[in-house]
Design an enzyme around this catalytic site. Structure first.
Site, mmCIF file in Angstrom:
data_model
loop_
_atom_site.group_PDB
_atom_site.id
_atom_site.type_symbol
_atom_site.label_atom_id
_atom_site.label_comp_id
_atom_site.label_asym_id
_atom_site.label_seq_id
_atom_site.Cartn_x
_atom_site.Cartn_y
_atom_site.Cartn_z
ATOM 1 N N VAL A 96 0.858 -1.195 0.000
ATOM 2 C CA VAL A 96 0.000 0.000 0.000
ATOM 3 C C VAL A 96 0.888 1.236 0.000
ATOM 4 O O VAL A 96 1.656 1.463 0.933
ATOM 5 C CB VAL A 96 -0.917 0.015 1.241
ATOM 6 N N SER A 132 0.300 8.441 -7.175
ATOM 7 C CA SER A 132 1.208 9.238 -7.999
ATOM 8 C C SER A 132 1.251 8.695 -9.424
ATOM 9 O O SER A 132 1.607 7.542 -9.652
ATOM 10 C CB SER A 132 2.622 9.209 -7.401
ATOM 11 N N CYS A 141 14.848 17.171 8.863
ATOM 12 C CA CYS A 141 14.278 15.913 9.357
ATOM 13 C C CYS A 141 15.360 15.030 9.954
ATOM 14 O O CYS A 141 15.129 14.342 10.963
ATOM 15 C CB CYS A 141 13.550 15.187 8.231
#
Length: 424
Positions: A177, A202, A373
Protein backbone atom coordinates in the site's frame (compact mmCIF):
# COMPACT_ATOMS: atom_id res chain seq x y z
CA UNK A 1 22.75 48.88 17.81
CA UNK A 2 19.02 48.16 17.95
CA UNK A 3 17.68 45.99 20.81
CA UNK A 4 16.53 43.38 18.26
CA UNK A 5 19.96 43.17 16.68
CA UNK A 6 21.55 42.89 20.11
CA UNK A 7 19.37 39.87 20.90
CA UNK A 8 20.22 38.25 17.56
CA UNK A 9 23.94 38.85 17.99
CA UNK A 10 23.98 37.33 21.49
CA UNK A 11 22.04 34.31 20.23
CA UNK A 12 24.41 33.77 17.30
CA UNK A 13 27.51 34.11 19.48
CA UNK A 14 26.23 31.30 21.73
CA UNK A 15 25.82 28.81 18.89
CA UNK A 16 28.11 25.75 18.56
CA UNK A 17 29.21 26.83 15.07
CA UNK A 18 30.53 30.21 13.96
CA UNK A 19 27.87 32.35 12.27
CA UNK A 20 28.03 35.61 10.35
CA UNK A 21 24.99 37.84 9.84
CA UNK A 22 24.62 40.22 6.88
CA UNK A 23 21.91 42.86 7.39
CA UNK A 24 19.67 44.23 4.60
CA UNK A 25 21.81 47.40 4.44
CA UNK A 26 25.00 45.37 3.95
CA UNK A 27 26.27 45.63 7.53
CA UNK A 28 28.22 42.53 8.54
CA UNK A 29 28.06 41.15 12.07
CA UNK A 30 30.22 38.22 13.18
CA UNK A 31 33.54 36.57 12.26
CA UNK A 32 35.07 37.00 8.79
CA UNK A 33 35.32 33.28 8.00
CA UNK A 34 32.16 31.69 9.42
CA UNK A 35 30.85 28.15 9.12
CA UNK A 36 27.34 29.50 8.46
CA UNK A 37 26.28 32.83 6.97
CA UNK A 38 22.79 34.37 7.17
CA UNK A 39 22.21 37.08 4.56
CA UNK A 40 18.97 38.89 5.41
CA UNK A 41 16.94 40.78 2.82
CA UNK A 42 13.99 41.57 5.08
CA UNK A 43 13.89 42.80 8.69
CA UNK A 44 11.24 40.22 9.61
CA UNK A 45 13.90 37.53 9.29
CA UNK A 46 15.81 39.20 12.14
CA UNK A 47 12.77 38.86 14.38
CA UNK A 48 12.52 35.18 13.51
CA UNK A 49 16.21 34.73 14.31
CA UNK A 50 15.66 36.36 17.69
CA UNK A 51 12.67 34.11 18.43
CA UNK A 52 14.45 30.93 17.37
CA UNK A 53 11.47 30.14 15.13
CA UNK A 54 13.52 27.92 12.84
CA UNK A 55 10.55 26.68 10.83
CA UNK A 56 9.52 30.25 10.05
CA UNK A 57 13.13 31.02 9.15
CA UNK A 58 12.90 28.10 6.76
CA UNK A 59 9.93 29.77 5.10
CA UNK A 60 11.96 33.00 4.92
CA UNK A 61 14.72 31.06 3.14
CA UNK A 62 12.36 29.44 0.64
CA UNK A 63 10.70 32.76 -0.13
CA UNK A 64 14.02 34.61 -0.53
CA UNK A 65 13.80 36.83 2.55
CA UNK A 66 17.06 35.32 3.81
CA UNK A 67 19.90 33.38 2.21
CA UNK A 68 21.66 30.65 4.19
CA UNK A 69 25.21 29.67 3.28
CA UNK A 70 27.20 26.76 4.69
CA UNK A 71 26.96 23.00 4.90
CA UNK A 72 23.56 21.64 5.87
CA UNK A 73 25.11 19.82 8.82
CA UNK A 74 26.46 23.09 10.23
CA UNK A 75 23.21 24.87 9.47
CA UNK A 76 21.25 22.24 11.41
CA UNK A 77 23.71 22.40 14.32
CA UNK A 78 22.96 26.12 14.48
CA UNK A 79 19.22 25.63 14.05
CA UNK A 80 18.85 23.09 16.86
CA UNK A 81 20.79 25.35 19.24
CA UNK A 82 18.64 28.37 18.32
CA UNK A 83 15.40 26.74 19.42
CA UNK A 84 13.91 28.19 22.62
CA UNK A 85 12.90 24.70 23.76
CA UNK A 86 11.68 21.35 22.54
CA UNK A 87 9.51 21.63 19.39
CA UNK A 88 7.57 18.67 20.76
CA UNK A 89 6.48 20.67 23.81
CA UNK A 90 5.87 23.77 21.70
CA UNK A 91 3.34 21.93 19.53
CA UNK A 92 1.28 20.52 22.38
CA UNK A 93 -2.21 22.00 22.63
CA UNK A 94 -5.24 21.66 24.84
CA UNK A 95 -8.58 19.97 24.25
CA UNK A 96 -9.79 22.70 21.90
CA UNK A 97 -6.68 22.35 19.74
CA UNK A 98 -7.22 18.60 19.58
CA UNK A 99 -10.85 19.05 18.57
CA UNK A 100 -9.91 21.47 15.78
CA UNK A 101 -7.20 19.10 14.57
CA UNK A 102 -9.64 16.20 14.47
CA UNK A 103 -12.15 18.19 12.44
CA UNK A 104 -9.41 19.37 10.08
CA UNK A 105 -8.07 15.82 9.74
CA UNK A 106 -11.44 14.57 8.54
CA UNK A 107 -11.86 17.49 6.14
CA UNK A 108 -8.38 17.24 4.64
CA UNK A 109 -8.47 13.57 3.65
CA UNK A 110 -11.12 12.95 1.04
CA UNK A 111 -10.19 10.65 -1.85
CA UNK A 112 -9.81 13.60 -4.23
CA UNK A 113 -7.88 15.80 -1.80
CA UNK A 114 -5.45 12.99 -0.90
CA UNK A 115 -4.73 12.41 -4.58
CA UNK A 116 -3.88 16.10 -5.07
CA UNK A 117 -1.66 16.11 -1.99
CA UNK A 118 0.28 13.04 -3.10
CA UNK A 119 0.77 14.48 -6.58
CA UNK A 120 2.06 17.73 -5.00
CA UNK A 121 4.95 15.84 -3.40
CA UNK A 122 5.72 12.71 -5.40
CA UNK A 123 5.12 14.08 -8.89
CA UNK A 124 7.56 16.96 -8.43
CA UNK A 125 10.13 15.35 -10.77
CA UNK A 126 11.34 11.77 -11.06
CA UNK A 127 14.72 13.03 -12.28
CA UNK A 128 15.08 15.18 -9.17
CA UNK A 129 14.41 12.29 -6.79
CA UNK A 130 16.81 10.09 -8.78
CA UNK A 131 19.65 12.52 -7.94
CA UNK A 132 19.67 11.70 -4.24
CA UNK A 133 17.77 8.45 -3.69
CA UNK A 134 19.40 5.03 -4.08
CA UNK A 135 19.17 3.28 -7.49
CA UNK A 136 15.91 1.55 -6.47
CA UNK A 137 14.46 4.93 -5.42
CA UNK A 138 13.38 3.65 -2.02
CA UNK A 139 11.93 6.76 -0.39
CA UNK A 140 11.65 5.56 3.21
CA UNK A 141 13.86 4.73 6.20
CA UNK A 142 16.77 2.40 5.39
CA UNK A 143 18.01 -0.33 7.72
CA UNK A 144 21.74 -0.12 8.50
CA UNK A 145 22.21 -3.74 9.49
CA UNK A 146 25.96 -3.03 9.78
CA UNK A 147 27.53 0.35 10.47
CA UNK A 148 29.59 0.36 7.26
CA UNK A 149 26.66 -0.05 4.85
CA UNK A 150 26.15 2.60 2.17
CA UNK A 151 22.66 3.89 1.39
CA UNK A 152 21.93 1.41 -1.41
CA UNK A 153 22.98 -1.55 0.75
CA UNK A 154 20.96 -0.29 3.71
CA UNK A 155 17.86 0.14 1.57
CA UNK A 156 18.13 -3.42 0.30
CA UNK A 157 18.60 -4.56 3.90
CA UNK A 158 15.40 -2.69 4.81
CA UNK A 159 13.44 -4.33 1.99
CA UNK A 160 14.60 -7.73 3.14
CA UNK A 161 13.96 -6.85 6.79
CA UNK A 162 10.30 -6.22 5.95
CA UNK A 163 9.99 -9.37 3.83
CA UNK A 164 11.51 -11.44 6.64
CA UNK A 165 9.15 -10.00 9.23
CA UNK A 166 6.21 -10.79 6.94
CA UNK A 167 7.63 -14.28 6.30
CA UNK A 168 6.81 -14.02 2.62
CA UNK A 169 6.51 -17.35 0.84
CA UNK A 170 6.47 -18.21 -2.90
CA UNK A 171 3.01 -17.93 -4.40
CA UNK A 172 1.52 -15.80 -1.62
CA UNK A 173 -0.58 -12.78 -2.59
CA UNK A 174 1.22 -9.67 -1.34
CA UNK A 175 -0.15 -6.12 -1.23
CA UNK A 176 2.10 -3.03 -0.99
CA UNK A 177 0.00 0.00 0.00
CA UNK A 178 1.66 3.18 -1.19
CA UNK A 179 4.27 1.32 -3.22
CA UNK A 180 6.32 4.36 -4.28
CA UNK A 181 8.82 3.61 -7.05
CA UNK A 182 8.37 -0.12 -6.57
CA UNK A 183 11.39 -1.05 -4.46
CA UNK A 184 9.61 -3.35 -2.00
CA UNK A 185 7.09 -4.58 -4.56
CA UNK A 186 9.80 -5.78 -6.93
CA UNK A 187 12.13 -7.06 -4.20
CA UNK A 188 9.36 -9.23 -2.77
CA UNK A 189 8.51 -10.60 -6.20
CA UNK A 190 12.09 -11.26 -7.31
CA UNK A 191 13.52 -12.59 -4.02
CA UNK A 192 10.49 -14.22 -2.41
CA UNK A 193 8.41 -15.34 -5.38
CA UNK A 194 5.16 -13.67 -4.32
CA UNK A 195 2.29 -12.53 -6.49
CA UNK A 196 2.54 -8.79 -5.81
CA UNK A 197 0.12 -5.88 -6.13
CA UNK A 198 1.11 -2.29 -5.45
CA UNK A 199 -1.03 0.83 -5.32
CA UNK A 200 -0.14 4.53 -5.54
CA UNK A 201 -1.82 7.87 -6.14
CA UNK A 202 1.21 9.24 -8.00
CA UNK A 203 0.94 9.12 -11.78
CA UNK A 204 4.72 9.41 -12.15
CA UNK A 205 5.34 6.48 -9.84
CA UNK A 206 2.65 4.40 -11.51
CA UNK A 207 4.20 4.91 -14.94
CA UNK A 208 7.73 4.26 -13.65
CA UNK A 209 6.88 1.00 -11.87
CA UNK A 210 4.66 -0.28 -14.67
CA UNK A 211 7.61 0.05 -17.06
CA UNK A 212 9.94 -1.68 -14.59
CA UNK A 213 7.52 -4.59 -14.29
CA UNK A 214 7.44 -4.96 -18.07
CA UNK A 215 11.21 -4.62 -18.44
CA UNK A 216 11.81 -7.30 -15.80
CA UNK A 217 9.32 -9.72 -17.36
CA UNK A 218 7.14 -9.78 -14.25
CA UNK A 219 3.84 -8.78 -15.82
CA UNK A 220 2.29 -12.14 -15.01
CA UNK A 221 2.55 -11.83 -11.24
CA UNK A 222 3.32 -8.18 -10.42
CA UNK A 223 1.05 -5.20 -11.03
CA UNK A 224 0.96 -1.52 -10.05
CA UNK A 225 -2.42 0.18 -9.81
CA UNK A 226 -3.26 3.89 -9.70
CA UNK A 227 -5.75 3.52 -6.88
CA UNK A 228 -6.79 4.89 -3.49
CA UNK A 229 -6.61 2.32 -0.69
CA UNK A 230 -10.29 2.93 0.10
CA UNK A 231 -11.22 1.53 -3.30
CA UNK A 232 -9.36 -1.77 -2.99
CA UNK A 233 -11.56 -4.81 -3.63
CA UNK A 234 -12.10 -6.83 -0.44
CA UNK A 235 -13.46 -9.89 -2.26
CA UNK A 236 -9.97 -11.34 -2.83
CA UNK A 237 -7.96 -10.84 0.39
CA UNK A 238 -4.17 -11.00 0.56
CA UNK A 239 -1.83 -13.29 2.52
CA UNK A 240 0.50 -10.44 3.53
CA UNK A 241 0.24 -6.64 3.43
CA UNK A 242 2.88 -3.92 3.78
CA UNK A 243 2.16 -0.23 4.36
CA UNK A 244 5.43 1.71 4.16
CA UNK A 245 5.49 5.48 4.60
CA UNK A 246 1.78 5.56 3.93
CA UNK A 247 -0.21 6.04 7.11
CA UNK A 248 1.32 9.52 7.68
CA UNK A 249 -0.84 10.66 4.75
CA UNK A 250 -4.03 9.00 5.98
CA UNK A 251 -4.86 11.49 8.69
CA UNK A 252 -5.14 10.87 12.41
CA UNK A 253 -8.94 10.87 12.35
CA UNK A 254 -8.95 8.16 9.66
CA UNK A 255 -6.39 5.79 11.20
CA UNK A 256 -8.89 3.39 12.73
CA UNK A 257 -10.87 3.07 9.51
CA UNK A 258 -7.58 2.72 7.58
CA UNK A 259 -6.46 -0.26 9.65
CA UNK A 260 -9.96 -1.72 9.57
CA UNK A 261 -9.82 -1.57 5.77
CA UNK A 262 -6.46 -3.33 5.72
CA UNK A 263 -7.80 -5.92 8.15
CA UNK A 264 -10.64 -6.71 5.75
CA UNK A 265 -8.08 -7.08 2.96
CA UNK A 266 -6.08 -9.62 4.98
CA UNK A 267 -6.70 -13.37 4.99
CA UNK A 268 -7.20 -15.16 8.31
CA UNK A 269 -3.75 -16.05 9.68
CA UNK A 270 -2.05 -13.37 7.54
CA UNK A 271 0.35 -10.61 8.57
CA UNK A 272 0.49 -6.86 8.04
CA UNK A 273 3.52 -4.59 8.41
CA UNK A 274 2.97 -0.88 9.11
CA UNK A 275 6.16 1.17 8.71
CA UNK A 276 5.92 4.90 9.28
CA UNK A 277 6.96 8.11 11.01
CA UNK A 278 5.60 8.67 14.50
CA UNK A 279 5.49 11.70 16.80
CA UNK A 280 7.55 11.93 20.00
CA UNK A 281 4.67 13.62 21.81
CA UNK A 282 1.36 11.88 22.45
CA UNK A 283 -0.58 15.04 21.59
CA UNK A 284 1.45 16.23 18.61
CA UNK A 285 0.16 16.26 15.05
CA UNK A 286 3.26 18.25 14.02
CA UNK A 287 6.38 19.88 15.46
CA UNK A 288 6.30 23.39 16.90
CA UNK A 289 8.43 26.51 16.32
CA UNK A 290 7.08 26.73 12.77
CA UNK A 291 8.60 23.39 11.73
CA UNK A 292 5.25 21.67 11.20
CA UNK A 293 3.90 24.58 9.19
CA UNK A 294 6.99 24.45 6.96
CA UNK A 295 6.45 20.75 6.16
CA UNK A 296 2.73 21.31 5.58
CA UNK A 297 3.27 24.25 3.22
CA UNK A 298 6.22 23.10 1.15
CA UNK A 299 6.60 19.32 1.43
CA UNK A 300 3.70 17.19 2.69
CA UNK A 301 0.36 19.03 2.63
CA UNK A 302 -2.09 17.00 4.67
CA UNK A 303 0.58 15.00 6.48
CA UNK A 304 -0.03 14.35 10.19
CA UNK A 305 2.21 12.86 12.88
CA UNK A 306 0.82 10.38 15.39
CA UNK A 307 2.39 8.93 18.54
CA UNK A 308 3.08 5.19 18.51
CA UNK A 309 0.55 4.67 21.31
CA UNK A 310 -2.18 6.27 19.21
CA UNK A 311 -1.19 4.20 16.17
CA UNK A 312 -1.39 0.99 18.18
CA UNK A 313 -4.75 2.03 19.62
CA UNK A 314 -6.04 2.63 16.09
CA UNK A 315 -4.67 -0.74 14.93
CA UNK A 316 -6.35 -2.50 17.85
CA UNK A 317 -9.67 -0.76 17.25
CA UNK A 318 -9.29 -1.59 13.55
CA UNK A 319 -9.21 -5.31 14.37
CA UNK A 320 -5.49 -6.11 14.46
CA UNK A 321 -3.24 -7.58 17.15
CA UNK A 322 0.25 -6.07 17.38
CA UNK A 323 2.83 -8.88 17.64
CA UNK A 324 6.13 -7.06 17.03
CA UNK A 325 7.14 -3.37 17.36
CA UNK A 326 10.54 -1.92 16.43
CA UNK A 327 11.79 1.68 16.58
CA UNK A 328 14.22 2.55 13.76
CA UNK A 329 14.67 6.24 14.67
CA UNK A 330 18.50 6.48 14.30
CA UNK A 331 18.30 4.50 11.07
CA UNK A 332 16.13 7.24 9.59
CA UNK A 333 18.47 9.98 10.81
CA UNK A 334 21.34 8.31 8.93
CA UNK A 335 19.11 7.74 5.88
CA UNK A 336 18.12 11.40 5.73
CA UNK A 337 21.70 12.59 6.07
CA UNK A 338 22.63 10.28 3.21
CA UNK A 339 19.87 11.85 1.10
CA UNK A 340 20.85 15.36 2.16
CA UNK A 341 24.54 14.81 1.42
CA UNK A 342 23.68 13.34 -1.99
CA UNK A 343 21.49 16.32 -2.89
CA UNK A 344 24.08 18.83 -1.68
CA UNK A 345 26.68 17.14 -3.88
CA UNK A 346 24.49 17.61 -6.96
CA UNK A 347 22.92 21.03 -6.44
CA UNK A 348 23.79 22.37 -9.92
CA UNK A 349 22.04 19.39 -11.57
CA UNK A 350 19.08 19.78 -9.21
CA UNK A 351 18.81 23.45 -10.13
CA UNK A 352 18.66 22.54 -13.83
CA UNK A 353 15.89 20.01 -13.21
CA UNK A 354 13.86 22.28 -10.92
CA UNK A 355 14.16 25.36 -13.08
CA UNK A 356 12.39 28.70 -12.84
CA UNK A 357 11.23 30.58 -9.77
CA UNK A 358 8.99 27.78 -8.48
CA UNK A 359 11.72 25.21 -9.06
CA UNK A 360 14.21 27.29 -7.08
CA UNK A 361 11.76 27.53 -4.20
CA UNK A 362 11.20 23.77 -4.25
CA UNK A 363 14.94 23.08 -4.19
CA UNK A 364 15.45 25.39 -1.23
CA UNK A 365 12.58 23.70 0.58
CA UNK A 366 13.98 20.21 0.00
CA UNK A 367 17.45 21.18 1.19
CA UNK A 368 16.01 22.27 4.52
CA UNK A 369 13.48 19.45 4.67
CA UNK A 370 16.01 16.61 4.32
CA UNK A 371 18.58 18.06 6.71
CA UNK A 372 15.94 19.32 9.12
CA UNK A 373 14.28 15.91 9.36
CA UNK A 374 17.67 14.28 9.95
CA UNK A 375 18.15 16.68 12.85
CA UNK A 376 14.66 15.94 14.18
CA UNK A 377 15.26 12.19 14.22
CA UNK A 378 18.64 12.65 15.91
CA UNK A 379 17.04 14.70 18.67
CA UNK A 380 14.15 12.27 19.11
CA UNK A 381 11.48 14.79 18.14
CA UNK A 382 10.11 12.20 15.72
CA UNK A 383 10.63 8.46 15.32
CA UNK A 384 10.05 5.62 12.87
CA UNK A 385 8.21 2.49 13.97
CA UNK A 386 7.59 -0.83 12.28
CA UNK A 387 4.56 -2.61 13.69
CA UNK A 388 3.78 -6.18 12.70
CA UNK A 389 0.13 -7.08 13.16
CA UNK A 390 -2.27 -9.94 12.55
CA UNK A 391 -5.97 -10.67 12.95
CA UNK A 392 -6.97 -11.17 16.61
CA UNK A 393 -6.34 -14.46 18.36
CA UNK A 394 -9.00 -17.15 17.95
CA UNK A 395 -8.62 -19.09 21.18
CA UNK A 396 -6.48 -21.90 19.82
CA UNK A 397 -3.75 -23.64 21.85
CA UNK A 398 -1.33 -24.61 19.05
CA UNK A 399 0.08 -21.17 18.13
CA UNK A 400 3.59 -22.01 19.37
CA UNK A 401 3.65 -25.15 17.22
CA UNK A 402 3.83 -23.14 13.96
CA UNK A 403 0.63 -24.47 12.38
CA UNK A 404 0.53 -24.05 8.60
CA UNK A 405 -2.47 -21.70 8.63
CA UNK A 406 -0.81 -19.14 10.95
CA UNK A 407 2.01 -16.89 9.75
CA UNK A 408 3.53 -15.53 12.95
CA UNK A 409 5.87 -17.96 14.80
CA UNK A 410 6.00 -16.10 18.15
CA UNK A 411 9.80 -16.41 18.20
CA UNK A 412 12.05 -13.72 16.72
CA UNK A 413 14.84 -16.05 15.60
CA UNK A 414 13.14 -16.51 12.22
CA UNK A 415 14.43 -13.04 11.23
CA UNK A 416 18.09 -13.93 11.73
CA UNK A 417 18.62 -17.46 10.45
CA UNK A 418 20.41 -16.55 7.23
CA UNK A 419 21.28 -13.63 5.00
CA UNK A 420 19.17 -12.72 1.98
CA UNK A 421 15.75 -13.81 0.86
CA UNK A 422 14.28 -16.88 -0.70
CA UNK A 423 14.89 -16.97 -4.42
CA UNK A 424 11.82 -17.36 -6.58
Amino acid sequence: MSPLLSVVERKLQALPVTVQLVLPDGTVVGPPDPQVRFVTHDKTALAHLAEGAVGVLGQDYVEGRIDIEGSMRNVMAAASAMLPGSPVDAARGGWLTELVRKVMSVWRHSVERDARQIEFHYDLSDDFYALWLDPRRVYSCAYYRTADMNLAQAQEAKLDHICRKLRLQPGERFLDVGAGWGGLLLWAAEHYGVDATGITLSRNQHAHVTKLIQDKGLSGRVRMELLDYRKLDEAAPFDKIASVGMFEHVGRAQLESYFAKLRRLLKPGGLIMNHGITAAGVYNAELGNGMGEFIEKYIFPGGELTHISVVMEAMTNGGLEEVDVENLRPHYARTLWAWSDALEARLPEAAQILSGEQGARSLRAYRLYLAGCAMAFEHGWIALHQILGQPPAGGRSDELDNPADLAYPWRRDYMYRSEGGQKA
